[in-house]
Enzyme design. Sequence first.
Site, PDB file in Angstrom:
ATOM      1  N   CYS A   1       0.839  -1.210   0.000  1.00  0.00           N
ATOM      2  CA  CYS A   1       0.000   0.000   0.000  1.00  0.00           C
ATOM      3  C   CYS A   1       0.868   1.250   0.000  1.00  0.00           C
ATOM      4  CB  CYS A   1      -0.906   0.018   1.229  1.00  0.00           C
ATOM      5  SG  CYS A   1      -2.011  -1.394   1.309  1.00  0.00           S
TER       6      CYS A   1
ATOM      7  N   ASP B   1     -20.680  12.372 -15.309  1.00  0.00           N
ATOM      8  CA  ASP B   1     -22.116  12.127 -15.088  1.00  0.00           C
ATOM      9  C   ASP B   1     -22.350  11.272 -13.832  1.00  0.00           C
ATOM     10  OD1 ASP B   1     -21.031   9.777 -15.985  1.00  0.00           O
ATOM     11  OD2 ASP B   1     -22.310   9.567 -17.749  1.00  0.00           O
TER      12      ASP B   1
HETATM   13  C1  BEZ Z   1       0.556  -4.723   1.811  1.00  0.00           C
HETATM   14  O1  BEZ Z   1       0.109  -3.618   1.520  1.00  0.00           O
HETATM   15  O2  BEZ Z   1       1.747  -4.962   1.744  1.00  0.00           O
HETATM   16  C2  BEZ Z   1      -0.383  -5.832   2.202  1.00  0.00           C
HETATM   17  C3  BEZ Z   1      -1.525  -5.546   2.923  1.00  0.00           C
HETATM   18  C4  BEZ Z   1      -2.360  -6.594   3.297  1.00  0.00           C
HETATM   19  C5  BEZ Z   1      -2.044  -7.901   2.930  1.00  0.00           C
HETATM   20  C6  BEZ Z   1      -0.923  -8.161   2.179  1.00  0.00           C
HETATM   21  C7  BEZ Z   1      -0.068  -7.127   1.823  1.00  0.00           C
END
Ligand code: BEZ
Length: 223
Positions: A44, A135
């Site tokens: 993330c 829209d």
């Molecule tokens: C990650 O962002 O590295 C991750 C988050 C949840 C599960 C597996 C990876």
Amino acid sequence: MVNLGDVFPNFQVDSTAGRIDFHEWLGNSWAILFSHPADYTPVCTTELGRVVQLVPEFQKRGVKLIALSCDDVESHKGWSKDVLAYVKETKDFPYPIISDKDRSLAVKLGMVDPDEKDSAGMPLTCRAVFIIGPDKKLKLSFLYPATTGRNFNEILRVIDSLQLTATKKVATPVDWKAGDKCMVVPSLSNDEAKKMFPDMTVVELPSGKQYVRMTPVDSQVRM
Ligand code: BEZ
């Protein structure tokens, strides 16, 4: 679940930019809502950092950005400093991150990852992408599991295709990128297609059917 062409559901949520009414926030802009499983996780961090770097590209296309995960706003605010540091940016974090602590949006929008849970056993969100048109209708969506990071260059590519095909009678072929030739849509007869796309070429095929019709993008005659 939201289907292509549905008006994207409205909702009110807390975010790093305060309380948001989603439809009000959208206005009549293109937008991307993208979810991630949890703050302070490695994949993330790379994804949100990449979006920070690509903000000028999204701005060029008139696309607003908003992220979401199940953590609370304070956690998002703390983690976003790590995200900026990871991509060596010193500016303010450039897009809001929604908090979905009770998973109500994850459930409503079909974004629950079946395999990933937090330390309390609550499900996490998957990596969803929703591209919404001016829209307020859903134009494109995809779902990746938590373990697979997305390619945001591909997201820019599909935005280029969506914005082009919203106004021209063309479709974009495999691996197309902005500037490449497009296909004339099958719903146009050959006569209509020739009038609308004077530079169109037809690919000869064994069937003799003239359905692979290619054209430069900028040559559509307004009719
Ligand atoms: C990650 O962002 O590295 C991750 C988050 C949840 C599960 C597996 C990876």
